[in-house]
Design a protein around this motif. Structure first.
Motif, short mmCIF file in Angstrom:
data_model
loop_
_atom_site.label_atom_id
_atom_site.label_comp_id
_atom_site.label_asym_id
_atom_site.label_seq_id
_atom_site.Cartn_x
_atom_site.Cartn_y
_atom_site.Cartn_z
N LEU A 17 16.63 43.97 107.98
CA LEU A 17 16.76 43.81 106.53
C LEU A 17 16.34 42.41 106.08
O LEU A 17 15.79 42.24 105.00
N GLN A 18 16.57 41.44 106.96
CA GLN A 18 16.09 40.09 106.66
C GLN A 18 14.57 40.10 106.56
O GLN A 18 13.99 39.50 105.66
N ASP A 19 13.95 40.80 107.50
CA ASP A 19 12.49 40.91 107.48
C ASP A 19 12.00 41.61 106.21
O ASP A 19 10.99 41.22 105.63
N LEU A 78 24.39 39.35 104.99
CA LEU A 78 23.15 39.05 104.27
C LEU A 78 23.30 38.67 102.81
O LEU A 78 22.33 38.24 102.19
N VAL A 79 24.49 38.85 102.24
CA VAL A 79 24.63 38.44 100.84
C VAL A 79 25.52 37.20 100.81
O VAL A 79 26.72 37.29 101.00
N ARG A 80 24.88 36.05 100.60
CA ARG A 80 25.63 34.79 100.70
C ARG A 80 26.44 34.49 99.45
O ARG A 80 27.53 33.94 99.52
N ASP A 81 25.92 34.86 98.29
CA ASP A 81 26.62 34.58 97.04
C ASP A 81 27.92 35.39 96.99
O ASP A 81 27.92 36.61 97.05
N LEU A 127 23.87 54.01 99.45
CA LEU A 127 24.49 52.84 100.11
C LEU A 127 23.42 51.85 100.56
O LEU A 127 23.55 50.64 100.40
N SER A 128 22.36 52.38 101.14
CA SER A 128 21.31 51.53 101.69
C SER A 128 20.58 50.75 100.59
O SER A 128 20.37 49.55 100.69
N CYS A 129 20.19 51.45 99.52
CA CYS A 129 19.39 50.79 98.48
C CYS A 129 20.22 49.80 97.66
O CYS A 129 19.70 48.79 97.20
N LEU A 130 21.52 50.09 97.50
CA LEU A 130 22.38 49.13 96.81
C LEU A 130 22.37 47.81 97.57
O LEU A 130 22.25 46.74 96.99
N GLN A 131 22.48 47.92 98.90
CA GLN A 131 22.52 46.65 99.66
C GLN A 131 21.16 45.97 99.69
O GLN A 131 21.08 44.75 99.63
N SER A 134 20.81 43.98 96.51
CA SER A 134 21.62 42.75 96.54
C SER A 134 21.01 41.70 97.46
O SER A 134 21.03 40.51 97.15
N ILE A 135 20.50 42.15 98.61
CA ILE A 135 19.90 41.21 99.56
C ILE A 135 18.69 40.52 98.92
O ILE A 135 18.50 39.32 99.03
N LEU A 136 17.88 41.30 98.21
CA LEU A 136 16.71 40.72 97.54
C LEU A 136 17.17 39.69 96.51
O LEU A 136 16.65 38.57 96.46
#
Ligand code: ASP
Ligand code: MG
Length: 463
Positions: A17-19, A78-81, A127-131, A134-136
């Motif tokens: 997901l980072q990639d 992956l979501v720092r905020d 679930l997948s697309c929500l995350q 947020s990661i983006l």
């Protein structure tokens, strides 16, 4: 504009997901639209758990926990905020609760319809697309989660719903173009759709590619990128063919032909919206994003290559119906296919010599027993009257297919293929060539299939 579809493996863990975030960031100037699948394995887990719920199994709760942990772990990592992360995790937890209620309903009623299965399966992509959205955002990329049930309108054929293209295209444009205008990246759930009455449907397993193609076509994107875990379409399976390499370019037809014959590129139905809109599809590797991948488009761009790939499918059975009494008798083949259709057996290849004394079909090995049984009973009287000698089986066999649009009208491909196989000491059991001339397929004993592929790959210098 580019539509980028990421499959289950590409969004399956923290590293991947980072990639994905980096890939999207790199291509921001091209206005990407993201379409994504559930995390790898999640759809299977959701559906298996539904089947366990009907049986009131004690495994339902642990599976739900597994699902929750897998997603929350990604959000944590992956979501720092802080605020954004809490909001995402709350939303995911609420979805898991909703899912739990659905499973509870299934187990109370002890009933599981295809309609319920679709509703349950849809949680994976949501679930997948929500995350992903947020990661983006966490990478300072403006992004918005899009629930495709609002934009992909389908009929109510649950499990494999048909898309209403005019309505869907209109909605896709109206919902996504304003976002793209603001340089915001839409993150669209693959695989799922919604009926006019607001019911959740799915487009069939592996349906996210289809969503990618529908969205890309509606937006008239420059290209549709299918991100996967290989460098592109290869000349043969590199696991057992020496010198197999990536093809820079193939045609839609070649891609379809290859998919029929076992290469897992992209489902032919999936390509239809892209083909109609004339939009190229590019196969790219998330593990190696700078590689150009393979582009699939209208042009075959054969260059000096007549043959593009050699594929093979294993675990097949060849069934032959034979007899001197068959010659010149109309209706025998109709009866063979009707019998196979009655027991829902899919025929992969057909071959009949013009002597009409033998007709053979190649089918999946797992269907062999029922096919044989049905054929024997269909022809019982003809066998007794000796019109037909027997129904014979050969197991296990493989189909080796030689594919390339440049083969059309080009002499000598078949000859060269058969000579190469014969020189490798392999017996050819049956042969077929469609009149499209885009492929020649041959049946060999399974034990010889890889050797045959290598021999043909070598003779056409595909490496
Ligand atoms: N998640 C769905 C499946 O596993 C759709 C997809 O992966 O394309 O079938
Ligand atoms: Mg998948």
């Amino acid at each position: 504009m580019i539509t980028m579809k990421f499959g289950g493996t590409s969004v399956g863990d923290v590293k991947r997901l980072q990639d994905v975030a980096l890939i999207v960031k790199t291509h921001l100037p091209r206005h990407p639209v993201v379409v994504a699948s559930a995390m790898g394995g999640v759809t299977d887990l959701l559906l298996d758990t539904a089947r366990l719920a009907v049986k009131r199994s004690s495994q339902v709760e642990p599976n739900l926990r597994l699902l929750k942990d897998r997603h929350l772990q990604v959000s944590q990592a992956l979501v720092r905020d802080r605020e954004r992360r809490d909001e995402l995790m709350e939303r995911q937890a609420r979805l898991i609760d909703e899912l739990s209620t659905l499973y509870h309903g299934v187990s109370l009623l002890k009933e599981l319809s295809v309609r319920s299965l679709d509703a349950i399966a849809s949680f994976g992509e949501i679930l997948s697309c929500l995350q992903i959205a947020s990661i983006l955002q966490d990478h300072d990329i403006p992004a918005e989660f899009i629930d495709s049930r609002e934009i992909i309108r389908t009929d109510a054929n649950f499990g494999e719903a048909a898309v209403d293209f005019p309505t869907s295209s209109d909605r896709i444009r109206r919902r996504l173009l304003p976002l793209l205008g603001k340089s915001c990246v839409p993150v669209v759930t693959g695989f799922i759709g919604g009926t006019e009455d607001g019911l959740t449907t799915t487009l069939g397993r592996s349906g996210s590619d289809y969503t990618g193609s529908i969205v890309g076509a509606a937006l008239e994107c420059e290209e549709i990128w299918i991100w996967t875990d290989v460098d592109g379409v290869m000349t043969a399976d590199p696991r057992y063919v020496q010198g197999a390499r990536v093809l820079p370019q193939i045609s839609y037809r070649e891609a379809a032909e290859m998919s029929y014959f076992g290469a897992k590129i992209i489902h032919p139905k999936t390509m239809v919206p892209a083909i109609e809109a004339g939009i190229p599809i590019r196969i790219k590797n998330t593990f190696n994003p700078s590689a150009p991948g393979t582009i699939i488009s209208h042009t075959a761009d054969t260059g000096d290559r007549i043959v593009k790939t050699i594929t093979s499918i294993d675990n097949l059975s060849l069934i032959a119906v034979e007899g001197n009494g068959m010659v010149g008798v109309p209706g025998i083949s109709a009866r063979i296919f009707a019998a196979l259709a009655r027991v829902q057996v899919n025929v992969i290849m057909i071959s009949q010599a013009s002597s009409e004394h033998n007709l053979c079909v190649v089918i999946p090995h797992r269907d062999c027993a029922k096919a044989l049984h049905e054929l024997k009973s269909e022809f019982e009287r003809d066998i007794a009257k000796k019109v037909i000698d027997e129904v014979k089986v050969q197991n296990p066999v493989s189909i080796v297919a030689v594919v390339g649009e440049g083969m059309k009208g080009f002499r000598g491909v078949a000859g060269k293929t058969f000579t190469a196989v014969a020189e490798a000491g392999i017996n050819i059991v049956a042969i077929a060539q469609g009149s499209s001339e885009y492929n020649i397929s041959l049946v060999v004993e399974q034990a010889n299939a890889h050797k045959a592929v290598q021999a043909i790959h070598d003779v056409f210098h595909l490496g």
